[in-house]
Design an enzyme around this catalytic site. Sequence first.
Site, PDB file in Angstrom:
ATOM      1  N   CYS A 184      55.524 -45.828  40.046  1.00  0.00           N
ATOM      2  CA  CYS A 184      55.807 -46.643  41.228  1.00  0.00           C
ATOM      3  C   CYS A 184      55.710 -48.134  40.926  1.00  0.00           C
ATOM      4  O   CYS A 184      56.271 -48.951  41.656  1.00  0.00           O
ATOM      5  CB  CYS A 184      54.864 -46.272  42.370  1.00  0.00           C
ATOM      6  SG  CYS A 184      53.116 -46.545  42.018  1.00  0.00           S
ATOM      7  N   GLY A 206      53.941 -35.746  52.128  1.00  0.00           N
ATOM      8  CA  GLY A 206      53.933 -35.463  50.697  1.00  0.00           C
ATOM      9  C   GLY A 206      52.640 -34.747  50.318  1.00  0.00           C
ATOM     10  O   GLY A 206      51.624 -34.870  51.009  1.00  0.00           O
ATOM     11  N   ALA A 207      52.687 -34.012  49.205  1.00  0.00           N
ATOM     12  CA  ALA A 207      51.503 -33.232  48.807  1.00  0.00           C
ATOM     13  C   ALA A 207      51.267 -33.288  47.305  1.00  0.00           C
ATOM     14  O   ALA A 207      50.747 -32.337  46.720  1.00  0.00           O
ATOM     15  CB  ALA A 207      51.640 -31.783  49.278  1.00  0.00           C
ATOM     16  N   LYS A 225      49.968 -35.691  43.676  1.00  0.00           N
ATOM     17  CA  LYS A 225      48.693 -36.248  43.208  1.00  0.00           C
ATOM     18  C   LYS A 225      48.238 -37.422  44.063  1.00  0.00           C
ATOM     19  O   LYS A 225      47.058 -37.558  44.384  1.00  0.00           O
ATOM     20  CB  LYS A 225      48.834 -36.703  41.750  1.00  0.00           C
ATOM     21  CG  LYS A 225      49.004 -35.574  40.755  1.00  0.00           C
ATOM     22  CD  LYS A 225      49.156 -36.109  39.341  1.00  0.00           C
ATOM     23  CE  LYS A 225      49.390 -34.984  38.349  1.00  0.00           C
ATOM     24  NZ  LYS A 225      49.620 -35.509  36.981  1.00  0.00           N
TER      25      LYS A 225
END
Length: 430
Positions: A50, A189-190, A192
């Site tokens: 990111c 979202g799921a 890390k």
Amino acid sequence: MNIIVVGLSHKTAPVEIREKLSIQENKIEEAIAQLKNYPHIEEVAIISTCNRLEIYAVAKETDKGATEICQFLAEKGQIPLNILRRYLFMLLHQDALRHLMRVAAGLESLVLGEGQILAQVKTTHKLAQKYGGLGRLLDRLFKQAMSAGKRVRSETDIGTGAVSISSAAVELVQMKVEDLSGYKFAIIGAGKMSRLLVQHLSAKGGVNIAIVNRSVKNAQELADKFPQIPITIHELSQMMEVISKSDIVFTSTGATQPILDREKLNAVLTEDQSLMLVDISVPLNVHKDVEGMSNVQCYNVDDLKAVVAQNQASRRKIAEEAELLLEEEVSAFEVWWRSLETVPTINSLRNKIEEIREQELEKALSRLGIEFAEKHQEVIEALTRGIVNKILHDPMVQLRAQQDIEARKQCLDSLKMLFNLEVEIEAQQA
């Protein structure tokens, strides 16, 4: 062969530019293949997170290889090259080595000492290896960088109290609302990052959490890691309904296009309802048009810098210790790299002596008779190989270990002259 890195990061480019150049994991194979099709690029590995996109390459010619990478990035992001160059950095040779080791150690991260980046460097190495991007140089460099990253974390306190992007996001929210216990949270979202969000929210009293994810199974597995928290699980089709009942929403998905925009939010939010959105994804999950909504506070990864700055000062001195360790790792890689120029001469010498050994062995066996030769050939073969290896061992070790460039060159020239060696040019380049 020259090692180069071309890329951009949170230090050189805003998130709007970074998201255009972000390469998702399922696109890495295609990107590696495309880059290796350029005539001057021999090896390639891609770090895409990111906060950064960095392309490491071994190039036949530095300038041409770097130009080809820039061309690839301009096409990938559909950004004119003259504009893109403002955001790119380019490092060559020793600077490229040092940079990768700093990245692996967390010294180039938005959050100084961040631990997640080391895993991302490992993933980069694994994918480059899987998709044929690695050769001898980058394979060795990434292994050395991963080792350096581990060493910095084990021999310094750089990771002590270090925050991740997720924890910085939670700290940002806490700066705005203070007591988290009275708010309803939603995490889209799921992965890390979402797991870390739950971890840091719960540690600061935020326990009213809903998780929305395309895969309910993955969301449930995440929730199962926190049995002490009554987390609710929702399908992606329920996302807007969940958001309408939430006070603070974190988005952390791998979507390549925004999943939230003004139109969707206007459809579910009342005029007197306020919402805080924290988007820690790149590419961004929240469309830019949301920023103009009066009842929505919207933040992205670039807004975390103020939070991070508060945590940086205490680890600056520790970072200086880490720099000294990294210099040792850079030097170790350079010693190995320089030793490669001895390989063609060593191989040539070994081949010549092996040829002599085989010729003399054949003469000796013919004199000993067929019956004796057949019975004892393996023993005699092992004996002669052992003698050759022992004679060559010390000179070869000393030659590889010679750090003085001029002294090593003189040794190589002496070997070539004394043994009348012919060293292939192709081997010298290998």
